[in-house]
Write a protein that holds these residues in place. Structure first.
Motif, PDB file in Angstrom:
ATOM      1  N   PHE A 113       0.843  -1.204   0.000  1.00 24.16           N
ATOM      2  CA  PHE A 113       0.000   0.000   0.000  1.00 24.16           C
ATOM      3  C   PHE A 113       0.878   1.254   0.000  1.00 24.16           C
ATOM      4  N   THR A 114       1.982   1.199   0.732  1.00 26.31           N
ATOM      5  CA  THR A 114       2.905   2.330   0.786  1.00 26.31           C
ATOM      6  C   THR A 114       3.486   2.622  -0.594  1.00 26.31           C
ATOM      7  N   LEU A 115       3.719   1.569  -1.377  1.00 28.13           N
ATOM      8  CA  LEU A 115       4.283   1.731  -2.720  1.00 28.13           C
ATOM      9  C   LEU A 115       3.248   2.236  -3.724  1.00 28.13           C
ATOM     10  N   GLY A 116       1.976   2.308  -3.323  1.00 26.64           N
ATOM     11  CA  GLY A 116       0.955   2.870  -4.199  1.00 26.64           C
ATOM     12  C   GLY A 116      -0.167   1.921  -4.588  1.00 26.64           C
ATOM     13  N   ALA A 117      -0.091   0.663  -4.157  1.00 17.38           N
ATOM     14  CA  ALA A 117      -1.117  -0.308  -4.526  1.00 17.38           C
ATOM     15  C   ALA A 117      -2.429  -0.007  -3.810  1.00 17.38           C
ATOM     16  N   GLU A 118      -3.538  -0.411  -4.453  1.00 17.20           N
ATOM     17  CA  GLU A 118      -4.855  -0.253  -3.827  1.00 17.20           C
ATOM     18  C   GLU A 118      -5.452  -1.602  -3.451  1.00 17.20           C
ATOM     19  N   ALA A 119      -4.684  -2.652  -3.650  1.00 10.36           N
ATOM     20  CA  ALA A 119      -5.033  -3.993  -3.178  1.00 10.36           C
ATOM     21  C   ALA A 119      -3.798  -4.854  -3.388  1.00 10.36           C
ATOM     22  N   VAL A 120      -3.811  -6.038  -2.802  1.00 13.13           N
ATOM     23  CA  VAL A 120      -2.721  -6.986  -3.045  1.00 13.13           C
ATOM     24  C   VAL A 120      -3.304  -8.289  -3.570  1.00 13.13           C
ATOM     25  N   GLN A 121      -2.484  -9.020  -4.305  1.00 14.73           N
ATOM     26  CA  GLN A 121      -2.835 -10.389  -4.679  1.00 14.73           C
ATOM     27  C   GLN A 121      -1.779 -11.299  -4.084  1.00 14.73           C
ATOM     28  N   MET A 122      -2.230 -12.342  -3.402  1.00 16.35           N
ATOM     29  CA  MET A 122      -1.303 -13.291  -2.785  1.00 16.35           C
ATOM     30  C   MET A 122      -1.641 -14.701  -3.254  1.00 16.35           C
ATOM     31  N   GLY A 123      -0.638 -15.435  -3.683  1.00 24.27           N
ATOM     32  CA  GLY A 123      -0.839 -16.826  -4.069  1.00 24.27           C
ATOM     33  C   GLY A 123      -0.281 -17.756  -3.009  1.00 24.27           C
ATOM     34  N   THR A 124       1.038 -17.675  -2.821  1.00 24.27           N
ATOM     35  CA  THR A 124       1.742 -18.593  -1.922  1.00 24.27           C
ATOM     36  C   THR A 124       1.115 -18.634  -0.524  1.00 24.27           C
ATOM     37  N   ARG A 125       0.684 -17.472  -0.024  1.00 26.27           N
ATOM     38  CA  ARG A 125       0.115 -17.426   1.328  1.00 26.27           C
ATOM     39  C   ARG A 125      -1.122 -18.312   1.460  1.00 26.27           C
ATOM     40  N   PHE A 126      -1.849 -18.472   0.335  1.00 23.91           N
ATOM     41  CA  PHE A 126      -3.082 -19.260   0.393  1.00 23.91           C
ATOM     42  C   PHE A 126      -2.844 -20.744   0.095  1.00 23.91           C
ATOM     43  N   LEU A 127      -1.608 -21.101  -0.276  1.00 22.56           N
ATOM     44  CA  LEU A 127      -1.329 -22.518  -0.559  1.00 22.56           C
ATOM     45  C   LEU A 127      -1.542 -23.398   0.661  1.00 22.56           C
ATOM     46  N   THR A 128      -1.232 -22.855   1.842  1.00 24.81           N
ATOM     47  CA  THR A 128      -1.224 -23.704   3.042  1.00 24.81           C
ATOM     48  C   THR A 128      -2.522 -23.643   3.846  1.00 24.81           C
ATOM     49  N   ILE A 129      -3.506 -22.859   3.400  1.00 26.90           N
ATOM     50  CA  ILE A 129      -4.695 -22.723   4.245  1.00 26.90           C
ATOM     51  C   ILE A 129      -5.566 -23.980   4.165  1.00 26.90           C
ATOM     52  N   GLU A 130      -6.404 -24.126   5.148  1.00 26.90           N
ATOM     53  CA  GLU A 130      -7.223 -25.339   5.266  1.00 26.90           C
ATOM     54  C   GLU A 130      -8.048 -25.617   4.019  1.00 26.90           C
ATOM     55  N   GLU A 131      -8.600 -24.553   3.426  1.00 23.75           N
ATOM     56  CA  GLU A 131      -9.501 -24.748   2.284  1.00 23.75           C
ATOM     57  C   GLU A 131      -8.760 -25.005   0.979  1.00 23.75           C
ATOM     58  N   CYS A 132      -7.444 -24.989   1.000  1.00 22.23           N
ATOM     59  CA  CYS A 132      -6.678 -25.273  -0.217  1.00 22.23           C
ATOM     60  C   CYS A 132      -6.502 -26.786  -0.338  1.00 22.23           C
ATOM     61  N   GLY A 133      -6.877 -27.338  -1.486  1.00 23.38           N
ATOM     62  CA  GLY A 133      -6.969 -28.787  -1.630  1.00 23.38           C
ATOM     63  C   GLY A 133      -5.687 -29.507  -2.009  1.00 23.38           C
ATOM     64  N   ILE A 134      -4.549 -28.804  -2.047  1.00 17.94           N
ATOM     65  CA  ILE A 134      -3.310 -29.502  -2.404  1.00 17.94           C
ATOM     66  C   ILE A 134      -2.919 -30.478  -1.305  1.00 17.94           C
ATOM     67  N   SER A 135      -2.039 -31.406  -1.653  1.00 15.89           N
ATOM     68  CA  SER A 135      -1.596 -32.434  -0.703  1.00 15.89           C
ATOM     69  C   SER A 135      -0.906 -31.812   0.508  1.00 15.89           C
ATOM     70  N   ASP A 136      -0.992 -32.520   1.624  1.00 15.82           N
ATOM     71  CA  ASP A 136      -0.291 -32.075   2.823  1.00 15.82           C
ATOM     72  C   ASP A 136       1.216 -31.998   2.601  1.00 15.82           C
ATOM     73  N   ALA A 137       1.725 -32.913   1.777  1.00 10.96           N
ATOM     74  CA  ALA A 137       3.169 -32.929   1.520  1.00 10.96           C
ATOM     75  C   ALA A 137       3.618 -31.626   0.852  1.00 10.96           C
ATOM     76  N   TYR A 138       2.813 -31.115  -0.078  1.00 16.07           N
ATOM     77  CA  TYR A 138       3.095 -29.846  -0.763  1.00 16.07           C
ATOM     78  C   TYR A 138       3.037 -28.707   0.264  1.00 16.07           C
ATOM     79  N   LYS A 139       1.976 -28.708   1.081  1.00 18.90           N
ATOM     80  CA  LYS A 139       1.865 -27.653   2.099  1.00 18.90           C
ATOM     81  C   LYS A 139       3.081 -27.653   3.026  1.00 18.90           C
ATOM     82  N   GLU A 140       3.527 -28.856   3.408  1.00 17.04           N
ATOM     83  CA  GLU A 140       4.677 -28.943   4.315  1.00 17.04           C
ATOM     84  C   GLU A 140       5.928 -28.346   3.669  1.00 17.04           C
TER      85      GLU A 140
END
Lengths: 348, 348
Positions: B206-233
């Motif tokens: 936001f400091t750099l001027g953005a009005e929103a962020v997009q995050m991918g990696t952060r959501f890889l490990t959340i409960e609702e993400c269906g990837i394998s536990d091994a990938y999350k680990e």
């Protein structure tokens, strides 16, 4: 700084009319450690960062740093003398550890009791004891949290976490990730470098956990920087896509502005039948050629952030402007930031 | 948000005890445009970002995005149906423009009147008119200010400026430089992506001027993400040096976690006598293998910021935690930031 119950009020001020207050000086562990007034360090750029440039930055309240690079010892000593004649404030010298003269430069800095020694391109562990005995503060540049931890164990006073958007020799990690990663890894202060040239970048670095910033490219165009006008102009007109990395294959990647030199280096590098002497002769003297004004055949080291450098000014104006803008942005809460960003900085 | 005359008081609160206030929702042009509650978008990750993950993020107040990737049209339509059954909030779908089915996917999204279309790996100009006629908001991913300008002229509603620290297909510029450069180049809102996974990164963007962020990696490990536990680990234990870029020579560089697959790809790529079929067969199905749990022979796409992802949680907790931390940091002036950083975040 001024405190107010309604921070939104700050977003109304354009930067030029923002009331300047001397109390803006930000005290951090780095300003205390190095005895400087603002948490801004000038990056060491070989053949660019001489005594005059370093003195100007130190005199303006930051830390000026002379780049020893692979220059003759006599040149380094001369530049330290020039800086000392221009300012009594703390001074830094950077040792390029891959230089065959690194040990000689190291001894010189201990003998002259230079206040701050920064190091690049390797581990300075062998020299740290001597420097600390001479009273020098030791601040290595690191490109990973693993090296940062090693430097902390070896006795470093702080580390400069430099992202790969920087000019010159670079690593793999970007400032956005490297700075918080190094902050999680060590207890000594972290100085952010790479991609920082304005107040937004400055505050973003502090937000990521840094206690000071180091900027190289931003200081290339200032009045006290002795490089050719042609080099400065190339920085001022650079677009975001105008830097290129050479040397990736050799394991020593270097970022600079695109020109005939960089194109030739890329072509030679991609040739599997390359005669190493040909590349060697291309590189020999390439930094000096750029500094002296041959902007096509010289190596124009600069970071990606060249695209955000739009003005010359002098060291004092650059530093005061950066701190004022960072302070102004730091006074914004999320809603005020959103308002400011809706105008893409035009409100400032 | 709460306003106070003495902002330093916020620095005293550890994050866990920071008083949570619902008014923390940050309104920006992006939240208004997309009809979402917080300026956080979930990045589209091929074979990872399905209807369930997207619905969880949208339901939590951000924008969930299904990755069409190169999946069959029927799969994309099915995932949109799944998401619609789980949330009535706005939904996004990402079109990978290099896919041979891009035109079919584009038509599907217009027919289903998906609220937001994001695009990657090229220029979506040919489809924008149809999408806008169907009421879709169009948000291309860009890696340079030149492409951002082209997208603005073509009618894009906003752009996602994605730095090269991101996972998956990447460009050359880092988030720290790309975001302000794009903000200088266009008037439409800029969404920052690449290297963002926590409250510090969020506020830095936001400091750099953005009005929103997009995050991918952060959501890889959340409960609702269906990837394998091994990938999350693998994501949870990643160090800062654990990502690698493959495909640089081919002009389509991709970032992922180091493993046997990535090592083999690098070896094959560096072989000048390479049989293209061999590389092709290595890549075929590599994303699905990783998602299903073969973390050595699959392609583990992730950004450099994996090193800052330390927890699983669910979408709601991640989003609320990020916004609370960003709000808390935004309440700091420079002195309070300096205090907080002296503890390397431990004060939070």
């Amino acid at each position: 700084m001024a405190r107010t119950g309604n921070k939104r009020v700050f977003a109304q001020y354009p930067a030029s009319s923002f009331p300047f207050e001397k109390e803006q000086d930000m005290r951090t562990r780095v300003t205390e450690l190095l005895g400087i007034e603002v948490p801004i360090i000038q990056g060491a750029m070989a053949w660019v960062a001489d005594g005059r440039l370093a003195a100007a930055v130190s005199e303006a309240g930051g830390l000026g740093v002379i780049a020893a690079g692979s220059a003759p010892i006599a040149w380094v000593e001369e530049q330290i003398g020039i800086a000392r004649s221009l300012t009594t404030k703390p001074l830094g010298v950077n040792v390029m550890l891959m230089s065959p003269q690194a040990a000689e430069v190291a001894a010189l800095l201990a003998r002259l009791r230079v206040e701050v020694v920064t190091t690049g391109a390797g581990s300075p562990s062998a020299f740290i004891e001597d420097w600390k005995a001479a009273g020098c503060k030791v601040v290595p540049v690191v490109a990973s949290s693993a090296l940062a931890k090693r430097m902390e164990r070896a006795g470093a006073d702080a580390v400069i976490a430099e992202g790969c958007e920087a000019g010159g020799h670079i690593g793999e990690l970007t400032t956005m990730v490297l700075v918080p990663a190094v902050c999680e890894a060590v207890s000594i202060p972290v100085i952010a470098a790479g991609g920082i040239a304005d107040g937004r970048g400055l505050l973003a670095a502090f937000t990521l956990g840094a206690e000071a910033v180091q900027m190289g490219t931003r200081f290339l165009t200032i009045e006290e920087c002795g490089i050719s006008d042609a080099y400065k102009e190339r920085v001022l007109v650079a677009k975001d896509s105008d830097t290129v990395v050479t040397g990736r294959g050799s394991g020593h990647p270097v970022r600079g502005l695109k020109n005939a030199f960089a194109r030739k280096a890329r072509v030679l590098e991609s040739d599997p039948s390359l005669d190493p002497d040909e590349l060697e002769s291309l590189y020999a003297g390439s930094l000096r050629r750029a500094v002296q004004g041959d902007v096509e055949n010289g190596s124009l080291m600069a970071g990606q952030v060249a695209c955000l450098v739009h003005e010359r000014k002098d060291a004092r104006h650059v530093i005061e402007g950066l701190m004022a803008k960072a302070q102004q942005l730091a006074a914004c809460d999320l809603d005020a930031l959103a308002d400011a960003n809706a105008f893409h900085g035009q409100a400032y």
